[in-house]
Design an enzyme around this catalytic site. Structure first.
Site, short mmCIF file in Angstrom:
data_model
loop_
_atom_site.label_atom_id
_atom_site.label_comp_id
_atom_site.label_asym_id
_atom_site.label_seq_id
_atom_site.Cartn_x
_atom_site.Cartn_y
_atom_site.Cartn_z
N GLU A 46 36.19 43.54 43.85
CA GLU A 46 35.09 42.60 44.06
C GLU A 46 33.74 43.28 43.89
O GLU A 46 33.57 44.45 44.23
CB GLU A 46 35.13 41.98 45.47
CG GLU A 46 35.67 40.57 45.52
CD GLU A 46 37.17 40.56 45.65
OE1 GLU A 46 37.76 39.48 45.41
OE2 GLU A 46 37.75 41.60 45.97
N THR A 47 32.81 42.49 43.36
CA THR A 47 31.39 42.87 43.36
C THR A 47 30.65 41.80 44.17
O THR A 47 30.83 40.61 43.93
CB THR A 47 30.83 42.95 41.93
OG1 THR A 47 31.52 43.98 41.22
CG2 THR A 47 29.35 43.25 41.95
#
Length: 288
Positions: A46-47
């Protein structure tokens, strides 16, 4: 354009374990497609993108921010470890002065607060319901072969399937299980399942005593074959194991190769506090 960007290992107190997330601090709005391009470039599970909600907001003084999460493939409605990472950047790098931060997200308002060496996330608690084996038999066979299943549950809110392995298995069996999550995509095409949780009751004796339950989590439908430590999966696991064990305070361990520990506390308002530690491993700027 320079975007301050960080990599944070969540649910651990040391680098190179726990779950890494990238965190981007947005001074101004990005074009919609650029979020996904950055997340694909960062290539972590995830970002997180933290954005100011009002023109006068400040990453050090304000207490409420927008927050979105992207995998390398698409946007997701909830991500616990990247929320922990986002709070860590604001608390530890930007030295945010507030005791509690509020994030406006696709899953509503989420709060993060400091508690000694931990950051505590206030997450929704998702209930699970009994699942008929025949409907998901191909998927389970692809995941664990002929291993014995003790219980099978489904969380409709999150589209997560919870597979509890027999209590006869030790933690090492779960850790050493070879899972080819790519095969899940051909075994489950209906859209019903978007995440698979394998879980095992904890051991009250032996070298791993102290953890109430163990888990591993797979989400190839979101482009994540195995997630190292998953806050959102524990928003499902917490309700299940609280019911099974008759406990509201639990300690969990996710048995991925990197591994991570989560402190869990069910609240009286139908939500759950999930606490973890962090290690900040990278600081820099993304140049667009």
């Amino acid at each position: 354009m320079q975007i301050p960007t960080f990599t944070v290992d969540a649910f651990t107190d040391r680098p190179f374990s726990g779950n890494p997330a990238a965190v981007c601090l947005l001074e101004s709005d990005l074009n919609e497609d650029v979020h996904q391009k950055i997340a694909t470039e960062m290539n972590l599970s995830e970002t997180a993108f933290i954005r100011k909600l009002q023109p006068g907001d400040d990453f050090t003084k304000s207490s409420c921010f927008g927050l979105r999460w992207f995998t390398p493939a698409n946007e997701v409605p909830l991500c616990g470890h990247a929320t922990l990472a986002a709070a860590a950047v604001l608390f530890h790098i930007r030295k945010n002065t507030n005791a509690v931060l509020t994030f406006v997200t696709l899953s509503g308002e989420l709060k993060a607060r400091r508690m000694e060496d931990y950051i505590v996330l206030d997450l929704p608690l998702y209930l699970t319901y009994p699942q008929v084996l025949q409907e998901v038999e191909d998927l389970i066979k692809a995941a664990i072969g002929d291993m014995v299943v003790q219980d099978l549950r489904y969380s409709p809110d999150t589209k997560k399937l919870l597979v509890r392995l027999s209590d006869a298995y030790e933690r090492s069996v779960l850790e050493e299980l070879q899972v080819n999550a790519q095969r899940f995509l051909s075994a489950e095409k209906t859209g019903k399942v978007k995440g698979l949780i394998l879980t095992l009751k904890g051991n009250s004796s032996g070298k791993h005593k102290g953890h109430d339950f163990y888990s591993r989590y797979f989400a190839p439908w979101y482009g994540v074959l195995e997630d190292p430590v998953t806050g959102s999966a524990h928003a499902v696991l917490s309700s299940y194991w609280s019911e099974q064990l008759g406990k509201k305070e639990m300690l969990a361990f996710q048995c991925s190769r990197r591994g991570g520990e989560l402190k869990i506390s069910l609240r009286n308002d139908g939500r759950v506090d999930i606490a973890g530690q962090i290690a900040i491993v990278l600081k820099g700027n993304l140049t667009l």
